[in-house]
Design an enzyme around this catalytic site. Structure first.
Site, PDB file in Angstrom:
ATOM      1  N   ASN A  92      35.122  50.285  36.278  1.00  0.00           N
ATOM      2  CA  ASN A  92      36.521  49.872  36.164  1.00  0.00           C
ATOM      3  C   ASN A  92      37.338  51.006  35.541  1.00  0.00           C
ATOM      4  O   ASN A  92      37.007  51.473  34.455  1.00  0.00           O
ATOM      5  CB  ASN A  92      36.641  48.599  35.317  1.00  0.00           C
ATOM      6  CG  ASN A  92      37.903  47.843  35.661  1.00  0.00           C
ATOM      7  OD1 ASN A  92      38.979  48.439  35.726  1.00  0.00           O
ATOM      8  ND2 ASN A  92      37.776  46.549  35.887  1.00  0.00           N
TER       9      ASN A  92
ATOM     10  N   LYS B  60      35.987  41.919  48.806  1.00  0.00           N
ATOM     11  CA  LYS B  60      35.017  42.638  47.980  1.00  0.00           C
ATOM     12  C   LYS B  60      33.600  42.403  48.509  1.00  0.00           C
ATOM     13  O   LYS B  60      33.234  41.272  48.822  1.00  0.00           O
ATOM     14  CB  LYS B  60      35.128  42.162  46.524  1.00  0.00           C
ATOM     15  CG  LYS B  60      34.251  42.943  45.579  1.00  0.00           C
ATOM     16  CD  LYS B  60      34.661  42.737  44.133  1.00  0.00           C
ATOM     17  CE  LYS B  60      33.727  43.470  43.181  1.00  0.00           C
ATOM     18  NZ  LYS B  60      33.692  44.919  43.426  1.00  0.00           N
TER      19      LYS B  60
ATOM     20  N   THR C 128      33.571  53.316  43.257  1.00  0.00           N
ATOM     21  CA  THR C 128      32.871  52.309  44.064  1.00  0.00           C
ATOM     22  C   THR C 128      31.768  51.672  43.234  1.00  0.00           C
ATOM     23  O   THR C 128      31.063  52.367  42.496  1.00  0.00           O
ATOM     24  CB  THR C 128      32.249  52.979  45.310  1.00  0.00           C
ATOM     25  OG1 THR C 128      33.255  53.758  45.934  1.00  0.00           O
ATOM     26  CG2 THR C 128      31.706  51.948  46.278  1.00  0.00           C
ATOM     27  N   THR C 129      31.608  50.365  43.368  1.00  0.00           N
ATOM     28  CA  THR C 129      30.586  49.663  42.591  1.00  0.00           C
ATOM     29  C   THR C 129      29.425  49.281  43.515  1.00  0.00           C
ATOM     30  O   THR C 129      29.505  49.449  44.727  1.00  0.00           O
ATOM     31  CB  THR C 129      31.187  48.414  41.924  1.00  0.00           C
ATOM     32  OG1 THR C 129      31.888  47.660  42.918  1.00  0.00           O
ATOM     33  CG2 THR C 129      32.162  48.799  40.836  1.00  0.00           C
TER      34      THR C 129
ATOM     35  N   HIS D  96      37.839  38.247  42.101  1.00  0.00           N
ATOM     36  CA  HIS D  96      38.330  39.351  42.923  1.00  0.00           C
ATOM     37  C   HIS D  96      38.818  38.841  44.273  1.00  0.00           C
ATOM     38  O   HIS D  96      38.475  37.731  44.697  1.00  0.00           O
ATOM     39  CB  HIS D  96      37.218  40.390  43.146  1.00  0.00           C
ATOM     40  CG  HIS D  96      36.961  41.250  41.945  1.00  0.00           C
ATOM     41  ND1 HIS D  96      36.192  40.832  40.880  1.00  0.00           N
ATOM     42  CD2 HIS D  96      37.393  42.503  41.634  1.00  0.00           C
ATOM     43  CE1 HIS D  96      36.158  41.786  39.967  1.00  0.00           C
ATOM     44  NE2 HIS D  96      36.883  42.813  40.396  1.00  0.00           N
ATOM     45  N   HIS D  97      39.546  39.732  44.968  1.00  0.00           N
ATOM     46  CA  HIS D  97      39.994  39.455  46.338  1.00  0.00           C
ATOM     47  C   HIS D  97      38.781  39.223  47.251  1.00  0.00           C
ATOM     48  O   HIS D  97      37.668  39.666  46.940  1.00  0.00           O
ATOM     49  CB  HIS D  97      40.827  40.641  46.851  1.00  0.00           C
ATOM     50  CG  HIS D  97      40.061  41.935  46.835  1.00  0.00           C
ATOM     51  ND1 HIS D  97      39.275  42.342  47.880  1.00  0.00           N
ATOM     52  CD2 HIS D  97      39.927  42.891  45.881  1.00  0.00           C
ATOM     53  CE1 HIS D  97      38.706  43.503  47.592  1.00  0.00           C
ATOM     54  NE2 HIS D  97      39.086  43.855  46.365  1.00  0.00           N
TER      55      HIS D  97
ATOM     56  N   ALA E 184      39.750  57.451  51.683  1.00  0.00           N
ATOM     57  CA  ALA E 184      41.214  57.637  51.584  1.00  0.00           C
ATOM     58  C   ALA E 184      42.012  56.553  52.297  1.00  0.00           C
ATOM     59  O   ALA E 184      43.154  56.282  51.924  1.00  0.00           O
ATOM     60  CB  ALA E 184      41.595  59.009  52.143  1.00  0.00           C
ATOM     61  N   ARG E 185      41.431  55.929  53.345  1.00  0.00           N
ATOM     62  CA  ARG E 185      42.174  54.902  54.093  1.00  0.00           C
ATOM     63  C   ARG E 185      42.151  53.533  53.424  1.00  0.00           C
ATOM     64  O   ARG E 185      42.823  52.602  53.874  1.00  0.00           O
ATOM     65  CB  ARG E 185      41.577  54.743  55.497  1.00  0.00           C
ATOM     66  CG  ARG E 185      41.817  55.864  56.441  1.00  0.00           C
ATOM     67  CD  ARG E 185      41.159  55.562  57.787  1.00  0.00           C
ATOM     68  NE  ARG E 185      39.702  55.554  57.746  1.00  0.00           N
ATOM     69  CZ  ARG E 185      38.943  54.479  57.911  1.00  0.00           C
ATOM     70  NH1 ARG E 185      39.476  53.307  58.136  1.00  0.00           N
ATOM     71  NH2 ARG E 185      37.622  54.580  57.866  1.00  0.00           N
TER      72      ARG E 185
HETATM   73  P1  NAP Z   1      38.617  49.063  50.986  1.00  0.00           P
HETATM   74  O1  NAP Z   1      40.066  48.774  51.092  1.00  0.00           O
HETATM   75  O2  NAP Z   1      37.656  48.328  51.871  1.00  0.00           O
HETATM   76  O3  NAP Z   1      38.421  50.635  51.172  1.00  0.00           O
HETATM   77  C1  NAP Z   1      37.193  51.266  51.398  1.00  0.00           C
HETATM   78  C2  NAP Z   1      37.444  52.372  52.406  1.00  0.00           C
HETATM   79  O4  NAP Z   1      36.275  53.184  52.498  1.00  0.00           O
HETATM   80  C3  NAP Z   1      37.736  51.836  53.818  1.00  0.00           C
HETATM   81  O5  NAP Z   1      38.822  52.547  54.358  1.00  0.00           O
HETATM   82  C4  NAP Z   1      36.436  52.155  54.580  1.00  0.00           C
HETATM   83  O6  NAP Z   1      36.660  52.347  55.961  1.00  0.00           O
HETATM   84  C5  NAP Z   1      36.022  53.427  53.885  1.00  0.00           C
HETATM   85  N1  NAP Z   1      34.613  53.744  54.046  1.00  0.00           N
HETATM   86  C6  NAP Z   1      33.547  52.922  54.176  1.00  0.00           C
HETATM   87  N2  NAP Z   1      32.406  53.630  54.308  1.00  0.00           N
HETATM   88  C7  NAP Z   1      32.782  54.934  54.254  1.00  0.00           C
HETATM   89  C8  NAP Z   1      32.066  56.149  54.342  1.00  0.00           C
HETATM   90  N3  NAP Z   1      30.739  56.168  54.534  1.00  0.00           N
HETATM   91  N4  NAP Z   1      32.749  57.309  54.247  1.00  0.00           N
HETATM   92  C9  NAP Z   1      34.086  57.322  54.074  1.00  0.00           C
HETATM   93  N5  NAP Z   1      34.838  56.190  54.009  1.00  0.00           N
HETATM   94  C10 NAP Z   1      34.175  55.015  54.092  1.00  0.00           C
HETATM   95  O7  NAP Z   1      38.104  48.794  49.479  1.00  0.00           O
HETATM   96  P2  NAP Z   1      38.894  49.054  48.112  1.00  0.00           P
HETATM   97  O8  NAP Z   1      39.455  47.783  47.620  1.00  0.00           O
HETATM   98  O9  NAP Z   1      39.747  50.250  48.243  1.00  0.00           O
HETATM   99  O10 NAP Z   1      37.668  49.366  47.143  1.00  0.00           O
HETATM  100  C11 NAP Z   1      36.818  50.472  47.359  1.00  0.00           C
HETATM  101  C12 NAP Z   1      35.703  50.443  46.315  1.00  0.00           C
HETATM  102  O11 NAP Z   1      36.279  50.631  45.016  1.00  0.00           O
HETATM  103  C13 NAP Z   1      34.939  49.109  46.230  1.00  0.00           C
HETATM  104  O12 NAP Z   1      33.585  49.366  45.941  1.00  0.00           O
HETATM  105  C14 NAP Z   1      35.577  48.391  45.060  1.00  0.00           C
HETATM  106  O13 NAP Z   1      34.705  47.490  44.428  1.00  0.00           O
HETATM  107  C15 NAP Z   1      35.858  49.584  44.162  1.00  0.00           C
HETATM  108  N6  NAP Z   1      36.910  49.380  43.170  1.00  0.00           N
HETATM  109  C16 NAP Z   1      36.739  50.024  41.995  1.00  0.00           C
HETATM  110  C17 NAP Z   1      37.704  49.942  41.012  1.00  0.00           C
HETATM  111  C18 NAP Z   1      37.483  50.671  39.731  1.00  0.00           C
HETATM  112  O14 NAP Z   1      38.337  50.591  38.838  1.00  0.00           O
HETATM  113  N7  NAP Z   1      36.375  51.398  39.591  1.00  0.00           N
HETATM  114  C19 NAP Z   1      38.856  49.188  41.239  1.00  0.00           C
HETATM  115  C20 NAP Z   1      39.032  48.559  42.468  1.00  0.00           C
HETATM  116  C21 NAP Z   1      38.056  48.672  43.431  1.00  0.00           C
HETATM  117  P3  NAP Z   1      36.466  51.101  57.005  1.00  0.00           P
HETATM  118  O15 NAP Z   1      37.321  50.006  56.467  1.00  0.00           O
HETATM  119  O16 NAP Z   1      36.943  51.668  58.284  1.00  0.00           O
HETATM  120  O17 NAP Z   1      35.009  50.771  56.977  1.00  0.00           O
END
Ligand code: NAP
Length: 264
Positions: A126, A158, A99-100, A154-155, A9-10
């Site tokens: 996606n 990733k 998540t990927t 990507h940013h 969520a964060r």
């Molecule tokens: P992000 O900003 O890094 O967010 C991930 C969050 O998950 C962070 O707040 C992290 O906390 C938290 N986290 C890590 N391990 C955890 C755990 N075990 N339990 C609970 N929370 C945990 O990344 P994002 O850009 O949001 O992307 C998240 C994922 O979605 C990535 O895998 C990305 O590739 C994917 N994504 C998918 C799509 C889609 O369309 N399917 C689109 C965009 C992104 P900390 O930072 O404190 O570690």
């Protein structure tokens, strides 16, 4: 009312998904799953409004016991997602996974588990409709133009490369393309990685830069012609209609679906 829990969520995607579920009629955000002690409810985090009284759990069993969600959204990290998905299915909670970074073995195991338990699960590399169309059009084009290179961008935060979308695109193209090695038969990389990663002879190139969100080009080459299919997600709002669609769909299915193109 679909009761939804969210892991991550964060995060950048998670924040967007929290607002989406909070605003959506027919859904209730009942819990957040974190791995750090960050507060008692989402309202404790400065990033959310003070009326977001959604409890945060660090223990999955406790989350299930106290909030009994129907669906778990996961937008975390490649390190955490497999375990979250497995635990959710074992607890009869339907995962919607953005998540990927799954391995083929993990996907196969989760597919079997979901089938055995008759628990719906959607894993969507996606969520953006435009990206789904880009993959479908690429599969169609590859029937006629089998020489293809994928450039995904990507940013720079990733964690996995190539992107889940890049891999999924290659897998979809491979369904219609006879495996062939591209480029010169004796080509040699003078710097490792120069030709990108190799999927059945197709090359996938991963670009990571600040400023990018999620972008992909699929380039096809033929005699005297080039075709480029391109999709750009310019912000994370682009993924939210796919998240909503997945939550509403997953409650009505009893198996694992990998890729929204299979249900849209
Ligand atoms: P992000 O900003 O890094 O967010 C991930 C969050 O998950 C962070 O707040 C992290 O906390 C938290 N986290 C890590 N391990 C955890 C755990 N075990 N339990 C609970 N929370 C945990 O990344 P994002 O850009 O949001 O992307 C998240 C994922 O979605 C990535 O895998 C990305 O590739 C994917 N994504 C998918 C799509 C889609 O369309 N399917 C689109 C965009 C992104 P900390 O930072 O404190 O570690």
């Amino acid at each position: 009312m679909i009761k939804v829990a969210i892991a991550g969520a964060r995060g950048k995607m998670g924040i967007e998904a929290v607002h989406t579920v909070m605003k959506r009629q027919g859904m209730e955000l009942v819990a957040a799953l974190d791995y750090k002690q960050v507060g008692t409810t989402l309202a404790d985090l400065e990033i959310f409004p003070v009326n977001y009284n959604v409890p945060i759990f660090t223990d999955f069993s406790e989350l299930v016991k106290y909030t009994a969600p129907d669906v778990l959204i996961d937008l975390t990290s490649p390190h955490a997602v497999y375990e979250h998905t497995k635990q959710a299915i074992l607890h009869n909670i339907r995962p919607v996974i953005g998540t990927t970074g799954f391995s083929d073995e993990q996907l196969e195991e989760l597919k079997q588990l979901a089938e055995e338990k008759k628990v719906g699960c959607i894993i969507a590399p996606n969520f953006a409709i435009g990206a789904i169309l880009m993959m479908k059009f690429a599969r169609e084009a590859a029937k006629y133009l089998p020489d293809v290179e994928i450039i995904e961008m990507h940013h720079d935060n990733k964690l996995d490369a190539p992107s889940g979308t890049g891999v999924k695109t290659a897998q979809m193209i491979a369904e219609v393309r006879t495996e062939k090695k591209q480029g010169h038969p004796t080509e040699k990389e003078t710097m490792p990685g120069a030709r990108g990663s190799d999927f059945e002879g197709m090359r996938i190139h991963s670009v990571r830069l600040p400023g990018l969100v999620a972008h992909q080009q699929v380039l096809f080459g033929g005699e005297g012609q080039l075709l480029t299919i391109r999709h750009d997600s310019l912000n994370r709002q682009s993924f939210m209609s796919g998240v909503v669609f997945s939550i509403e769909t997953v409650v009505g299915i009893e198996k694992l679906v990998y890729g929204l193109e299979n249900i849209i």
